[in-house]
Design a protein around this motif. Structure first.
Motif: not given
Length: 311
Positions: A5-31
């Motif tokens: 799950g941690l690896l998936e969040s990391f990959v999504i953050a890089l795919d989106e280029g942003s922690l905020n957009r990655g969080a939105q795609r993951r369905g969680i908050s940016q923090p």
């Protein structure tokens, strides 16, 4: 949280280029997203991301983790699919959606070959230049470039396509050929509705980024119409090089600012859920990637100057 799950969040953050957009795609908050990345960095003992006001990029260890994580996540999903359907064959009705140009030039020929190889597979191909919702519209697989949209489903980046800026020689004769990124403000940009520029292009040359001003003169959601507008000498546009190889080589179009590289287009495989990825998805995605690589190699070969023959 589990390590995958941690690896998936990391990959999504890089795919989106942003922690905020990655969080939105993951369905969680940016923090929460930031905390997961921090946990992964502590677990591996390396800083994995460069963080800035414009987004996130990988550190050198982050590049290694990103490459390995994609394989791990893909292998994990494939394992789950195969465990749930060990006896499944590549058969049944399979509905796939993609854009008109991508379907005609790249994916369509791939699916025809697959259809010949697997006689029990009934492929239903939809060509449409809009963002479909794979869950609500009962689509088994969508191949998308650029924007993913807000629909349900799981997405995985599978490739990138080099893009070029192009126009007709006649238009450039009239408007003048730009020599530097700032010269683009003199030309009219014909924009696909997904590629909202915000007034600037990010161009790259020898690892240096340039912000090129963009003067939008026409916007459309139909790639055929964009090509027609360029052909009518009304401006320049951006498109994947693989779509333009022949007209560029034939001289119908000319590359604009050839020394500068515009952003690549990301290619995504989108399916209803990570748990539905089966052998049919695997066969199609692998065949698609093989064809894109073959086309890329052929494109590079065509652009190589002829070898001089010495006595």
């Amino acid at each position: 949280m589990d390590r995958l799950g941690l690896l998936e969040s990391f990959v999504i953050a890089l795919d989106e280029g942003s922690l905020n957009r990655g969080a939105q795609r993951r369905g969680i908050s940016q923090p929460a997203m930031s905390l997961q990345i921090k946990q992964l960095e502590e677990l591996l003992g390396h800083a994995l991301l460069h963080r800035s006001s414009t987004g996130v990029t990988p550190t050198r260890p982050g590049q290694l983790v990103y490459a390995q994580a994609q394989g791990l996540l893909s292998g994990y999903e494939l394992m789950r699919a195969e465990l749930s359907a060990l006896e499944d064959s590549v058969s049944g009705t399979f509905r796939i959606s993609t854009s008109t140009f991508f379907g005609r030039i790249i994916l369509g020929p791939v699916l025809l070959e697959i259809n010949q190889a697997y006689s029990d597979l009934d492929i239903v191909m939809k060509l449409e230049d809009r963002l479909v919702d794979v869950v609500r519209e009962n689509i088994d697989l969508a191949i998308r470039s650029g924007t993913l949209g807000d629909g349900d489903g799981a997405a995985r980046k599978i490739a990138q396509m080099e893009t070029v800026l192009f126009a007709t020689p006649s238009y450039l004769d009239q408007a003048g050929r730009p020599q530097r990124p700032e010269d683009l403000k003199r030309l009219k940009f014909i924009q696909h509705h997904e590629d909202q520029t915000g007034g600037f292009f990010q161009l790259n040359r020898d690892g240096v980024e340039f912000q090129a001003p963009v003067h939008v003169g026409f916007t459309a959601d139909d790639p055929d119409l964009i090509i027609r507008a360029v052909s009518n000498h009304t401006g320049y546009a951006r498109a994947p090089r693989l779509f333009l190889d022949e007209p560029l080589l034939a001289g119908h179009f000319e590359e604009v600012l050839p020394a500068y590289q515009p952003p690549a287009k990301d290619i995504y495989a989108v399916y209803p859920s990570r748990h539905c990825y089966d052998k049919r998805h695997e066969v199609i995605v692998k065949a698609l990637l093989d064809r894109m690589e073959a086309m890329r190699v052929a494109s590079l070969a065509r652009r190589q100057p002829p070898t001089a023959i010495t006595a």
